[in-house]
Scaffold this motif. Structure first.
Motif, PDB file in Angstrom:
ATOM      1  N   GLU A   1      -2.793  -5.159   4.317  1.00  0.00           N
ATOM      2  CA  GLU A   1      -4.176  -4.776   4.064  1.00  0.00           C
ATOM      3  C   GLU A   1      -4.190  -3.367   3.489  1.00  0.00           C
ATOM      4  O   GLU A   1      -3.536  -2.467   4.022  1.00  0.00           O
ATOM      5  N   TYR A   2      -4.946  -3.171   2.421  1.00  0.00           N
ATOM      6  CA  TYR A   2      -4.926  -1.884   1.726  1.00  0.00           C
ATOM      7  C   TYR A   2      -5.516  -0.788   2.587  1.00  0.00           C
ATOM      8  O   TYR A   2      -6.558  -0.939   3.210  1.00  0.00           O
ATOM      9  N   ASP A   3      -4.821   0.345   2.599  1.00  0.00           N
ATOM     10  CA  ASP A   3      -5.226   1.425   3.488  1.00  0.00           C
ATOM     11  C   ASP A   3      -4.979   2.787   2.828  1.00  0.00           C
ATOM     12  O   ASP A   3      -4.501   3.714   3.460  1.00  0.00           O
ATOM     13  N   GLY A   4      -5.211   2.873   1.532  1.00  0.00           N
ATOM     14  CA  GLY A   4      -5.112   4.184   0.888  1.00  0.00           C
ATOM     15  C   GLY A   4      -3.773   4.427   0.199  1.00  0.00           C
ATOM     16  O   GLY A   4      -2.822   3.682   0.362  1.00  0.00           O
ATOM     17  N   TRP A   5      -3.738   5.516  -0.571  1.00  0.00           N
ATOM     18  CA  TRP A   5      -2.560   5.770  -1.410  1.00  0.00           C
ATOM     19  C   TRP A   5      -1.332   6.110  -0.576  1.00  0.00           C
ATOM     20  O   TRP A   5      -0.209   5.829  -0.997  1.00  0.00           O
ATOM     21  N   GLN A   6      -1.514   6.708   0.603  1.00  0.00           N
ATOM     22  CA  GLN A   6      -0.334   7.067   1.407  1.00  0.00           C
ATOM     23  C   GLN A   6       0.457   5.818   1.772  1.00  0.00           C
ATOM     24  O   GLN A   6       1.682   5.822   1.772  1.00  0.00           O
ATOM     25  N   GLN A   7      -0.288   4.746   2.083  1.00  0.00           N
ATOM     26  CA  GLN A   7       0.373   3.483   2.420  1.00  0.00           C
ATOM     27  C   GLN A   7       1.202   2.985   1.231  1.00  0.00           C
ATOM     28  O   GLN A   7       2.355   2.578   1.392  1.00  0.00           O
ATOM     29  N   LEU A   8       0.604   3.058   0.045  1.00  0.00           N
ATOM     30  CA  LEU A   8       1.330   2.607  -1.142  1.00  0.00           C
ATOM     31  C   LEU A   8       2.565   3.471  -1.373  1.00  0.00           C
ATOM     32  O   LEU A   8       3.609   2.993  -1.806  1.00  0.00           O
ATOM     33  N   GLU A   9       2.448   4.759  -1.050  1.00  0.00           N
ATOM     34  CA  GLU A   9       3.610   5.628  -1.248  1.00  0.00           C
ATOM     35  C   GLU A   9       4.704   5.307  -0.232  1.00  0.00           C
ATOM     36  O   GLU A   9       5.883   5.250  -0.577  1.00  0.00           O
ATOM     37  N   ASP A  10       4.301   5.080   1.020  1.00  0.00           N
ATOM     38  CA  ASP A  10       5.300   4.736   2.032  1.00  0.00           C
ATOM     39  C   ASP A  10       6.032   3.446   1.660  1.00  0.00           C
ATOM     40  O   ASP A  10       7.231   3.309   1.887  1.00  0.00           O
ATOM     41  N   LEU A  11       5.297   2.492   1.101  1.00  0.00           N
ATOM     42  CA  LEU A  11       5.914   1.229   0.718  1.00  0.00           C
ATOM     43  C   LEU A  11       6.795   1.374  -0.522  1.00  0.00           C
ATOM     44  O   LEU A  11       7.544   0.467  -0.859  1.00  0.00           O
ATOM     45  N   GLY A  12       6.660   2.507  -1.205  1.00  0.00           N
ATOM     46  CA  GLY A  12       7.491   2.709  -2.395  1.00  0.00           C
ATOM     47  C   GLY A  12       6.885   2.074  -3.639  1.00  0.00           C
ATOM     48  O   GLY A  12       7.594   1.835  -4.602  1.00  0.00           O
ATOM     49  N   LEU A  13       5.584   1.802  -3.621  1.00  0.00           N
ATOM     50  CA  LEU A  13       4.953   1.269  -4.832  1.00  0.00           C
ATOM     51  C   LEU A  13       4.533   2.391  -5.765  1.00  0.00           C
ATOM     52  O   LEU A  13       4.488   2.225  -6.987  1.00  0.00           O
ATOM     53  N   ILE A  14       4.179   3.547  -5.186  1.00  0.00           N
ATOM     54  CA  ILE A  14       3.858   4.710  -6.009  1.00  0.00           C
ATOM     55  C   ILE A  14       4.633   5.903  -5.450  1.00  0.00           C
ATOM     56  O   ILE A  14       5.249   5.808  -4.375  1.00  0.00           O
ATOM     57  N   SER A  15       4.615   7.008  -6.164  1.00  0.00           N
ATOM     58  CA  SER A  15       5.299   8.203  -5.678  1.00  0.00           C
ATOM     59  C   SER A  15       4.546   9.439  -6.133  1.00  0.00           C
ATOM     60  O   SER A  15       3.934   9.435  -7.197  1.00  0.00           O
ATOM     61  N   ARG A  16       4.620  10.496  -5.307  1.00  0.00           N
ATOM     62  CA  ARG A  16       3.947  11.721  -5.702  1.00  0.00           C
ATOM     63  C   ARG A  16       4.848  12.595  -6.569  1.00  0.00           C
ATOM     64  O   ARG A  16       4.427  13.625  -7.060  1.00  0.00           O
ATOM     65  N   GLY A  17       6.114  12.167  -6.753  1.00  0.00           N
ATOM     66  CA  GLY A  17       7.025  13.003  -7.532  1.00  0.00           C
ATOM     67  C   GLY A  17       7.109  14.376  -6.911  1.00  0.00           C
ATOM     68  O   GLY A  17       7.293  14.500  -5.704  1.00  0.00           O
TER      69      GLY A  17
END
Lengths: 562, 342
Positions: free
Chosen positions: B323-339
């Motif tokens: 369930e979507y829960d914000g960008w931090q979740q996506l970053e933890d999953l490795g789908l996005i990164s803050r570089g």
């Protein structure tokens, strides 16, 4: 002893004069005198607007303008002129703080004044000897002083690089004048007026200036070097919190940094993103009339920024995604966690997978790389992380399949492997230190023995599987192997299956249930006849062990184990 | 410009010719666009612009515009491909929208990219330009606290010209037909689930981009021919220059250097996601229409597969959906990164 501190600020501005004017007012309202240097590249109309906005402040003066470019002596010249002007117009100034138009005071100016007052003879300037390595990012350290740098790094990069190379080849070494010893440090400092005057009025200053004019990034070395000549009370750290990334660019501060910055108790922080309106409204903290003198504690914010740099440079091990796709052998960890591959036992024992699952606190799968599809535990069509079991999807990017699976699960992944499976990951797994592999060569012969296929088919499949496994063994016996490999041939394993399995299971899961009983073994009768028949048909069976022990012996061992 | 030196001269020349062909094509096709309301005079220097092609999206538009306005998009340049549901009139009344109308073939204009390339060429130069569909919503690191202008100025300061955002298909729990999203409603209140890990990546050596496939569509609709599944890699945010051109949707563009948005030495570059609000009740109706029009990629093969799937009442949701829960979740999953954008 607390002396009276009258603070002066030199403010270097080149962009966003609106924010610079606002910061100048903050300093002036806090009781400081401010000398502003505006880059000569800024249009006169914009400067007029800034002057206009600040005309009611009699404690703010504007100094002579220079055209500044990054890494050049013009920045030092601008600082010198502004500081001299400040000391001339306000001769009773005791301390001068060098800040930029993007440096935001976090605490009330009165805090800073009180902090300086606690030890008024101290010069707060980071000044590190160049003999201590590791200050700079990207190469030039002592060469900053020993070579000539007449070309602008940003505008004439090619000339800059060629000229440096040429000087290196010619062995050119400049000597520092007047017995100076080179020091580097943050360009933002706070000096006592006494020290600053001594630097500006040094009789040898023309000589020093000539030297530094062709040094590299003199704004990080001019005052940092000369302060060692004139001051005995150097506190070698900067009161301005400024962090840089791996390429030497300053970090920008945003609204969401407010709690972290407040906690850091730094006096001044840079560099503020001009659009961070909440941050600019929040700091400096209001002056409540009781100045605090506690020192800055930037440890936490430093740690967070260092972590980010680490992520940018090294990345997360075992992650392959849209903005991290490491080439082979640059992965910094091929996979994110340990996993185990068992090749052979599944062919030797009936129901081995279920038996193993009962003994380990791991996710035990079947043949994840099997030809009919990924055999996830429970044989579901979608595995952990909604990974599809479809063989075509998996074989599109087998490495991505395995690394995603390992990364998305919390428990250790254990799976079966064999010569029937997709062999694309053989090198990947063999060279991955996270892989624990138990390989029993030739075990695939047992299912073949019971396949009841016509002999011609058996012979064909046998030849094919044997060729594949020999290829795999070339990989496993190479010098590049990093996996924790336990390799036995079928004969060796059948002699002692229990201790071999027990050792391996303890290695991958120290809390595994001790092995008391083994699952039922496939019947071995007929194996030697089959091998003989194959040999006589012209094939050379290998991988079973040179001397497969007599079946009776193996059967006894099995009986004992049961 | 990484790897460009390693790219042989012949290949570089071929890419150059290809890019010039795309730009020429976009210039020729400009006549297909009829200006409905041209407010491009309002665009100030440094504004972030958003480019959209749409057809019959009236219900989605209010939330779409509000979402991007809140992020800091200053002007929308939209191409209406012969909508019949009132989208045209509604968009005409928006103060920050410039609208063009066309009834030319979507497929014949390379799925709208010729029109968009033209508008980018004409109006995008020097601006950060976001090219999205009306059902794509950009999420980037710190997006809950920092406006898009913070991201673009940081990209500027680090010398980056493009920003990748992978397409992340969002779906409801339960049948897609039952997921009704009202006008002005956040579609991710309804479709709030996604696949966390089933994505495959391959490198396209010709254009230098990564080719990402997978997600629920491949899992549920393309079981027969999974390799034909849609591409998910996108580069929607680019500091435009008239020399640039999108090649295929926003999956890749030329010059090649703009596609090199990933680190090959083990580090992580910055990246975001486009949340894809496609799987809502409106989708079933659309798939019937689009199947007949055959105006989409690969003869609307996607829509045909969906249509077959939806008739069987297929659920995209599975027990491994997150369930979507914000960008931090996506970053933890490795789908996005803050570089290194701390």
């Amino acid at each position: 002893m607390t002396g009276t501190v009258r603070l002066g600020v030199v403010l270097l501005c080149h962009a966003d004069l609106g924010m610079a004017a606002r910061l100048a007012r903050i300093w002036a309202d806090g009781g400081a005198r401010v000398a502003i240097h505006v880059d000569a590249k800024v249009a006169a109309a914009r400067l007029a607007g800034m002057r206009d906005a600040l005309k009611d402040c009699d404690r703010i003066i504007f100094s002579r303008r220079h055209r500044c470019s990054w890494g050049r002596f013009s920045l030092v010249r601008a600082t010198q002129d502004a500081a001299a002007e400040l000391l001339r117009q306000f001769p009773d100034t005791t301390h001068v703080y060098l800040a930029s138009g993007a440096c935001l005071p976090l605490r009330p100016v009165s805090d800073l004044v009180a902090y300086l007052g606690a030890d008024p003879d101290r010069d707060h300037i980071e000044s590190v000897s160049t003999h201590d390595v590791g200050w700079t990012v990207g190469g030039l350290n002592e060469e900053r002083f020993s070579l000539f740098f007449p070309f602008d790094w940003k505008k004439h990069r090619w000339l800059f690089d060629r000229f440096v190379e040429w000087q290196r080849r010619r062995g050119i070494r400049r000597r520092m004048p007047g017995g100076l010893s080179p020091h580097l440090g943050s360009q933002w400092w706070c000096l006592t007026a006494r020290t600053l005057r001594a630097i500006l009025e040094d009789p040898q200053r023309p000589e020093f200036d000539r030297f530094f004019r062709f040094a590299w990034i003199p704004d990080e070395s001019y005052f940092q070097t000369l302060v060692r000549r004139h001051s005995t009370h150097v506190e070698s750290w900067s009161l301005t919190m400024a962090k840089f990334d791996h390429t030497g660019r300053p970090y920008l501060l945003y609204d969401d940094h407010i709690p972290m910055l407040a906690e850091s108790r730094c006096f001044v922080a840079r560099k503020v993103w001009p659009g961070a309106s909440r941050l600019l409204a929040h700091f400096p903290l209001p002056d409540d009339g009781h100045p605090q003198v506690d020192p800055p504690q930037p440890a936490r914010i430093s740690r967070i920024i260092n972590q980010t740099v680490r992520r940018r440079v090294l990345g997360r091990p075992g992650l392959y995604m849209q903005s991290r796709f490491p080439r082979k052998d640059a992965e910094n960890g091929k996979t994110s966690a340990p996993y185990a591959v068992l090749q052979g036992p599944g062919d030797i024992f009936h129901g081995f997978e279920d038996w193993l699952r009962r003994h380990l606190s791991c996710d035990v799968h079947g043949h994840l790389l099997g030809p009919e599809g990924a055999e996830f535990a429970g044989r579901s069509r979608t595995g952990p992380g909604a990974i599809s079991s479809d063989p075509q999807i998996r074989d599109r990017d087998p490495q991505g399949f395995l690394t995603s699976l390992i990364r998305i699960t919390n428990r250790m992944q254990v799976f079966q492997f064999g010569p029937r499976d997709n062999q694309a990951l053989n090198w990947f797994m063999a060279t991955d230190p996270n892989a624990h592999m138990l390989v029993v060569t030739g075990a695939w012969k047992l299912p073949l023995l019971h396949s009841r296929m016509p002999f011609d088919d058996v012979r064909r499949v046998f030849a094919q599987l044997q060729r594949i496994e020999l290829g795999h063994l070339d990989v496993l016996n190479s010098v590049w192997v990093r996996a924790r490999l336990h390799q036995y041939d079928l004969g060796e394993f059948l002699m002692n299956p229990r201790p071999i399995l027990q050792d391996f299971m303890l290695q991958i899961d120290p809390h595994s249930v001790p092995v008391t009983t083994l699952p039922a073994m496939r019947d071995l009768t007929g194996l030697d006849q089959m091998l003989r028949k194959l040999r006589n048909s012209g094939l050379r069976p290998r991988l079973t062990g040179e001397d497969l022990p007599p079946i009776e012996l193996l059967t006894n061992e099995r009986a004992a184990a049961e | 410009m990484r790897n460009l030196g390693a790219h042989p001269i012949k290949g570089r020349l071929r890419l150059r010719v290809e890019r010039q062909r795309l730009i020429g094509r976009a210039i020729r096709r400009r006549r297909a666009l009829r200006s409905v309301s041209n407010r491009t005079g309002l665009i100030a220097s440094g504004d972030i612009l958003c480019f959209v092609t749409l057809r019959d999206e009236r219900v989605r538009l209010p939330w779409f515009l509000d979402y991007y306005r809140a992020l800091g998009v200053r002007h929308f340049l939209m191409v209406d491909n012969a909508s019949t549901d009132g989208s045209t009139d509604w968009l005409r009344s928006q103060p920050d929208v410039s609208l063009w109308w066309t009834n030319h073939s979507y497929k014949g204009s390379r799925f709208g990219m010729d029109w968009i390339n033209w508008l980018l060429l004409r109006h995008g130069c020097g601006h950060w330009c976001l090219t999205v569909d009306p059902d794509e919503f950009l999420v980037y690191p710190h997006c809950n606290q920092r406006p898009l202008a913070a991201l673009t100025s940081w990209l500027d300061s680090t010398g980056r010209r493009s920003f990748p955002a992978m397409l992340l298909d969002m779906y409801p729990k339960g049948p897609v037909e039952d997921a009704i999203c009202a006008e002005g409603q956040n579609p991710f209140e309804v479709a709030r689930w996604f696949d966390p890990a089933n994505y495959s990546i391959q490198k396209n050596d010709h254009f230098g981009n990564l080719w990402i496939q997978g997600g629920p569509r491949t899992r549920a609709f393309f079981t027969q021919d999974p390799l034909a599944g849609p591409a998910l890699n996108k580069i929607p945010l680019v500091k435009w220059h008239w020399r640039y051109a999108y090649v295929s949707s926003t999956h890749m563009l030329l010059p090649r250097g703009l596609n090199l948005v990933y680190d090959e030495d083990g580090g992580e570059q910055i990246s975001g996601c486009l949340l894809h609000a496609k799987f809502l009740s409106s989708f079933a109706a659309k798939s019937v229409e689009e199947m007949d029009r055959r105006q989409h990629y690969g003869n609307s093969q996607e829509y045909r597969a969906y249509h077959a799937g939806l008739h069987r009442g297929v659920q995209l949701w599975c027990s491994e959906s997150r369930e979507y829960d914000g960008w931090q979740q996506l970053e933890d999953l490795g789908l996005i990164s803050r570089g290194n954008w701390a």
